[in-house]
Design an enzyme around this catalytic site. Structure first.
Site, PDB file in Angstrom:
ATOM      1  N   VAL A 173      48.835  61.148  74.609  1.00 29.92           N
ATOM      2  CA  VAL A 173      48.301  61.157  73.256  1.00 29.92           C
ATOM      3  C   VAL A 173      47.389  59.943  73.120  1.00 29.92           C
ATOM      4  O   VAL A 173      47.706  58.860  73.615  1.00 29.92           O
ATOM      5  CB  VAL A 173      49.428  61.079  72.204  1.00 29.92           C
ATOM      6  CG1 VAL A 173      48.872  61.319  70.810  1.00 29.92           C
ATOM      7  CG2 VAL A 173      50.531  62.076  72.512  1.00 29.92           C
ATOM      8  N   VAL A 174      46.234  60.143  72.459  1.00 28.27           N
ATOM      9  CA  VAL A 174      45.258  59.067  72.317  1.00 28.27           C
ATOM     10  C   VAL A 174      45.143  58.672  70.846  1.00 28.27           C
ATOM     11  O   VAL A 174      45.013  59.527  69.976  1.00 28.27           O
ATOM     12  CB  VAL A 174      43.877  59.507  72.863  1.00 28.27           C
ATOM     13  CG1 VAL A 174      42.854  58.395  72.703  1.00 28.27           C
ATOM     14  CG2 VAL A 174      43.981  59.922  74.325  1.00 28.27           C
TER      15      VAL A 174
ATOM     16  N   ASP B 231      37.356  66.637  85.924  1.00 31.35           N
ATOM     17  CA  ASP B 231      37.539  67.238  84.600  1.00 31.35           C
ATOM     18  C   ASP B 231      36.298  66.957  83.744  1.00 31.35           C
ATOM     19  O   ASP B 231      36.397  66.571  82.583  1.00 31.35           O
ATOM     20  CB  ASP B 231      38.813  66.679  83.955  1.00 31.35           C
ATOM     21  CG  ASP B 231      39.292  67.520  82.771  1.00 31.35           C
ATOM     22  OD1 ASP B 231      38.834  68.678  82.631  1.00 31.35           O
ATOM     23  OD2 ASP B 231      40.106  67.014  81.976  1.00 31.35           O
TER      24      ASP B 231
ATOM     25  N   LYS C  85      45.896  55.165  74.998  1.00 29.00           N
ATOM     26  CA  LYS C  85      46.454  56.441  75.452  1.00 29.00           C
ATOM     27  C   LYS C  85      47.869  56.192  75.926  1.00 29.00           C
ATOM     28  O   LYS C  85      48.106  55.337  76.769  1.00 29.00           O
ATOM     29  CB  LYS C  85      45.619  57.033  76.599  1.00 29.00           C
ATOM     30  CG  LYS C  85      46.128  58.419  77.061  1.00 29.00           C
ATOM     31  CD  LYS C  85      45.406  58.923  78.313  1.00 29.00           C
ATOM     32  CE  LYS C  85      44.179  59.732  77.941  1.00 29.00           C
ATOM     33  NZ  LYS C  85      43.578  60.441  79.116  1.00 29.00           N
TER      34      LYS C  85
ATOM     35  N   GLY D 249      43.290  62.398  70.078  1.00 24.42           N
ATOM     36  CA  GLY D 249      43.421  63.520  71.000  1.00 24.42           C
ATOM     37  C   GLY D 249      44.850  63.658  71.470  1.00 24.42           C
ATOM     38  O   GLY D 249      45.625  62.703  71.453  1.00 24.42           O
ATOM     39  N   GLU D 250      45.200  64.863  71.856  1.00 28.44           N
ATOM     40  CA  GLU D 250      46.536  65.093  72.376  1.00 28.44           C
ATOM     41  C   GLU D 250      46.463  66.171  73.438  1.00 28.44           C
ATOM     42  O   GLU D 250      46.048  67.290  73.181  1.00 28.44           O
ATOM     43  CB  GLU D 250      47.488  65.517  71.251  1.00 28.44           C
ATOM     44  CG  GLU D 250      48.898  65.769  71.752  1.00 28.44           C
ATOM     45  CD  GLU D 250      49.917  65.762  70.630  1.00 28.44           C
ATOM     46  OE1 GLU D 250      49.525  65.863  69.453  1.00 28.44           O
ATOM     47  OE2 GLU D 250      51.120  65.662  70.951  1.00 28.44           O
ATOM     48  N   GLY D 251      46.810  65.775  74.670  1.00 29.59           N
ATOM     49  CA  GLY D 251      46.842  66.760  75.743  1.00 29.59           C
ATOM     50  C   GLY D 251      48.269  66.918  76.231  1.00 29.59           C
ATOM     51  O   GLY D 251      49.200  66.362  75.644  1.00 29.59           O
TER      52      GLY D 251
HETATM   53  P1  ADP Z   1      42.980  63.662  76.896  1.00 26.90           P
HETATM   54  O1  ADP Z   1      43.809  63.519  78.112  1.00 26.90           O
HETATM   55  O2  ADP Z   1      43.782  63.931  75.668  1.00 26.90           O
HETATM   56  O3  ADP Z   1      41.843  64.624  77.066  1.00 26.90           O
HETATM   57  P2  ADP Z   1      40.932  61.600  76.647  1.00 26.90           P
HETATM   58  O4  ADP Z   1      40.937  60.358  77.473  1.00 26.90           O
HETATM   59  O5  ADP Z   1      39.910  62.626  76.955  1.00 26.90           O
HETATM   60  O6  ADP Z   1      42.399  62.198  76.675  1.00 26.90           O
HETATM   61  O7  ADP Z   1      40.779  61.172  75.134  1.00 26.90           O
HETATM   62  C1  ADP Z   1      40.953  62.114  74.072  1.00 26.90           C
HETATM   63  C2  ADP Z   1      39.905  61.898  72.999  1.00 26.90           C
HETATM   64  O8  ADP Z   1      40.027  60.584  72.472  1.00 26.90           O
HETATM   65  C3  ADP Z   1      38.488  61.985  73.508  1.00 26.90           C
HETATM   66  O9  ADP Z   1      38.005  63.305  73.529  1.00 26.90           O
HETATM   67  C4  ADP Z   1      37.743  61.115  72.522  1.00 26.90           C
HETATM   68  O10 ADP Z   1      37.464  61.843  71.337  1.00 26.90           O
HETATM   69  C5  ADP Z   1      38.749  60.041  72.192  1.00 26.90           C
HETATM   70  N1  ADP Z   1      38.545  58.831  73.015  1.00 26.90           N
HETATM   71  C6  ADP Z   1      39.065  58.581  74.242  1.00 26.90           C
HETATM   72  N2  ADP Z   1      38.662  57.384  74.716  1.00 26.90           N
HETATM   73  C7  ADP Z   1      37.871  56.849  73.760  1.00 26.90           C
HETATM   74  C8  ADP Z   1      37.147  55.600  73.617  1.00 26.90           C
HETATM   75  N3  ADP Z   1      37.162  54.665  74.577  1.00 26.90           N
HETATM   76  N4  ADP Z   1      36.456  55.404  72.482  1.00 26.90           N
HETATM   77  C9  ADP Z   1      36.436  56.323  71.494  1.00 26.90           C
HETATM   78  N5  ADP Z   1      37.085  57.493  71.561  1.00 26.90           N
HETATM   79  C10 ADP Z   1      37.801  57.768  72.666  1.00 26.90           C
HETATM   80 MG    MG Z   2      39.921  64.559  77.711  1.00 22.93          MG
END
Ligand code: ADP
Ligand code: MG
Length: 353
Positions: A35-36, A168, A56, A29-31
């Site tokens: 970035v995750v 959120d 992240k 994911g990337e906001g």
């Molecule tokens: P953002 O600020 O980019 O929204 P998130 O914390 O929502 O960050 O994480 C982005 C995406 O990464 C999530 O929608 C999910 O698909 C994946 N993700 C985040 N945390 C986990 C986790 N603990 N295990 C598996 N996937 C995760």
């Molecule tokens: Mg998110």
């Protein structure tokens, strides 16, 4: 006894991580604020731990997110993705990034699952408390949706009881944990901690307008103006009381419930159109229903039919969540005790988990 001392000691004995421990894998994911990545550990044979963690890399907002995750870790560990560690990585060129480390919970968020044509049957085989004794149809779909809602509300109630408002809540921030076979909450990047007074008022653009309750603007204009970086502020408890900020999450939860019942509202455009219609009805769901039902598509009619099962108990719960006035919305705990969940020992199941 000082919870901060406890927290410090616990953190001292926990496995710690640093940047070089990780081999970055797929970007998840990337906001705007981070970035995750899925990651594995560099010093372990990759076959044994391949991609079993998530990192992240966050901007300055990461400090608050670490705080929230530490709180959750101690107070309601099973509500959210399993948080392992957070640190400031100052050697990066960008001059300081916060790194947050979680266990990899699984590949699907509720958003991913809801996008499937099979929903909610695709969830049925995954969750605890699966329902197989009913023929395919709205009765069975309702039972699966009930289970998802109950698991989600259980996690949300845990957060709220800890004094944390998520702010959120949306299907993208609800992950299916393959380990516990339940839904958990993720992404505490916009959360506020009511008890300890750690808070930052996110700029309005931080809140997702598709799921935000109508009071978002009230919240951000009545409270002290937003600092550019997260800071610890002692907020007046009276202010929180007045705003009932946990009910902000309940509104978003109601929209998720709505999307589960009405396939047509699962797309961005469907949800945005619904929001526009609801606003025109002064946020009165019953008025919205009256306005759309006479010329409703079969898809819409099927959703009403599902919510009308068992004397309309689903519709009753939905309308007690999606209300204009925060104080008229049900709490997470109240929702869990709602008769919607009071069928065939479904509640008993939640205690067994
Ligand atoms: P953002 O600020 O980019 O929204 P998130 O914390 O929502 O960050 O994480 C982005 C995406 O990464 C999530 O929608 C999910 O698909 C994946 N993700 C985040 N945390 C986990 C986790 N603990 N295990 C598996 N996937 C995760
Ligand atoms: Mg998110």
């Amino acid at each position: 006894f000082d919870m901060f001392v406890l927290a410090f000691v616990e953190r001292l004995f926990r496995t710690t991580y640093k940047k070089d421990d990780f081999v970055l894998g797929k970007k998840l994911g990337e906001g705007a604020f981070g970035v995750v990545y899925r990651v594995s550990l560099a010093n372990k044979p990759s076959s044994k731990n391949e991609g079993d963690l998530v990192v992240k890399k966050a901007t300055e907002y990461g400090a608050v997110e670490i705080w929230m995750n530490e709180r959750v870790r101690r107070a309601c560990a099973n509500c959210c993705a399993d948080f392992l560690y957070g640190f400031l990585e100052s050697s990066s060129k960008k001059g300081g990034e916060y790194w947050l480390v979680w266990r990899y919970e699984g590949q699907a968020t509720l958003a991913d699952l809801m996008l499937s044509r099979e929903f909610p049957y695709n969830v049925e085989t995954m969750i605890v408390g699966e329902v197989q004794d009913l023929p395919k149809g709205i009765g069975r779909e309702n039972r699966i949706i009930q289970t998802i809602m109950r698991q989600f509300l259980f996690a949300l109630d845990g957060l709220h009881s800890t004094g944390i408002v998520h702010r959120d809540i949306k299907p993208q921030n609800v992950i299916f944990s393959e380990g516990s076979r339940t839904f958990k909450i993720i992404d505490l990047g916009a959360a506020a901690d009511l008890r300890v007074g750690i808070n930052y008022i996110p700029k309005e653009f931080l809140l997702d307008p598709r799921y935000a309750a109508p009071e978002q603007y009230i919240m951000s204009t009545q409270t002290p103006s937003a600092p550019s970086a997260p800071v610890a502020t002692a907020l007046s408890p009276v202010l929180w009381q007045l705003n009932l900020p946990d009910r902000f999450d309940i509104y978003s939860t109601g929209l998720i419930f709505l999307q589960m019942a009405f396939p047509g509202l699962r797309t961005d455009s469907g949800l945005i159109q619904f929001n526009r219609q609801l606003k025109r009805c002064d946020y009165d769901l019953n008025a919205w229903r009256k306005s759309v039902e006479p010329r409703a598509s079969s898809d819409l009619r099927r959703g009403f039919e599902l919510l009308d099962l068992d004397g309309g108990i689903g519709w009753e719960l939905l309308t007690s969540m999606v209300r204009y006035k925060a104080r008229q919305r049900i709490s997470a705990k109240g929702a869990l005790a709602h008769p919607y969940f009071d069928k065939e020992g479904l509640l008993a199941l939640s205690f067994m988990q």
